[in-house]
Design an enzyme around this catalytic site. Structure first.
Site, PDB file in Angstrom:
ATOM      1  N   HIS A   1       0.750  -1.203   0.042  1.00  0.00           N
ATOM      2  CA  HIS A   1       0.005   0.033  -0.142  1.00  0.00           C
ATOM      3  C   HIS A   1       0.678   1.219   0.039  1.00  0.00           C
ATOM      4  O   HIS A   1       2.064   1.038   0.142  1.00  0.00           O
ATOM      5  CB  HIS A   1      -0.877  -0.077   1.179  1.00  0.00           C
TER       6      HIS A   1
ATOM      7  N   CYS B   1       3.237  -4.872   6.706  1.00  0.00           N
ATOM      8  CA  CYS B   1       2.911  -4.597   5.321  1.00  0.00           C
ATOM      9  C   CYS B   1       4.162  -3.860   4.452  1.00  0.00           C
ATOM     10  O   CYS B   1       5.285  -3.731   5.424  1.00  0.00           O
ATOM     11  CB  CYS B   1       1.887  -3.346   5.126  1.00  0.00           C
TER      12      CYS B   1
END
Length: 195
Positions: A155, A171
Site C-alpha cells: 500500500h 505490510c
C-alpha cells in the site's frame, strides 16, 4: 614581506590542489609497495542500497506480473509479463522478524482510497488506534493491494519518513505517488514473493 595579489593566491591554491597528483606522477616508475600513500583509492557505494534480484531465482517464468518485496534492502521489484518492463521502488518493511511474513502469495484484491482498520495486536500495542476512512492521514495511503495472507498489504503511505525503514506492522509501504504508478500495472492474480 610583500602582499599576495589575488592572482598569486589563486595560483598558489591551485598548485596545492594538484600537489598529490603531481607527487603521484613522479612515483609512477617506483613499485607500488614503495610508493607513499597519498590518495586513497576510490570506493564505490550503492547509495540506494538495493540489492540485485533475479526473478529466475524464485519463479519458473514471467507468465504473470511479478512482484518481489525484498525486506532486507527495503525494495519492491516489479516485472511485467514476459519481462517487458522492470521497475524498483523503495519501501517500508515490517518492524521486526515476528511481524514479517515471507514466502509466496498473490494479490487477491485491490482498493483505491482504502479505509483502514487496525488489527487486534496493533490496538493492544496502542489503544488509541481506531478505524479510519479514506483521507490524507489514512495509514494505507491512496492505494492498497491485498495479499493472500490476512492483514498483509502492499500500500501507499502518507508518512514518507517510513520509506526505507523498518516501520510497518507487517505490510510493504510505498510512497503514494509510486503506489499510484504501480497499482494499474498489477492485476488481481499478480504473483508475489516476500523475501
Amino acid at each position: 614581506m610583500p602582499l599576495m595579489t589575488r592572482r598569486t593566491a589563486l595560483l598558489t591554491g591551485a598548485a596545492s590542489l594538484f600537489a598529490p597528483v603531481l607527487a603521484r606522477a613522479d612515483t609512477q616508475d617506483v613499485p607500488m609497495a614503495q610508493q607513499p600513500a597519498i590518495i586513497a583509492p576510490p570506493q564505490r557505494h550503492n547509495i540506494s542500497s538495493f540489492r540485485e534480484i533475479d526473478w529466475r531465482d524464485h519463479f519458473q517464468n514471467l507468465g504473470r506480473v511479478t512482484l518481489i518485496a525484498d525486506t532486507r534492502s527495503k525494495a519492491l521489484h516489479y516485472w511485467a509479463v514476459e519481462g517487458a518492463d522492470y521497475r524498483v521502488f523503495p519501501t517500508s518493511v515490517p518492524k521486526s522478524p515476528e511481524l514479517t511474513k515471507t514466502g509466496y502469495t498473490e494479490i487477491v484484491r485491490k482498493r483505491e482510497n482504502p479505509s483502514w482498520t487496525p488489527t487486534a495486536s496493533m490496538i493492544a500495542a496502542d489503544p488509541s488506534l481506531h478505524p479510519m476512512e479514506p483521507g490524507p492521514d489514512n495509514p494505507l495511503g491512496t492505494r492498497a493491494m491485498y495479499l493472500g495472507w490476512p492483514a498483509y498489504i502492499i500500500h501507499g503511505t502518507h508518512d514518507t519518513r517510513k520509506i526505507g525503514r523498518k516501520s510497518s506492522s507487517g505490510c510493504i509501504g510505498l510512497f503514494n505517488a509510486q503506489v499510484e504508478d504501480l497499482y494499474p500495472l498489477c492485476p488481481v492474480g499478480t504473483q508475489v514473493l516476500i523475501l
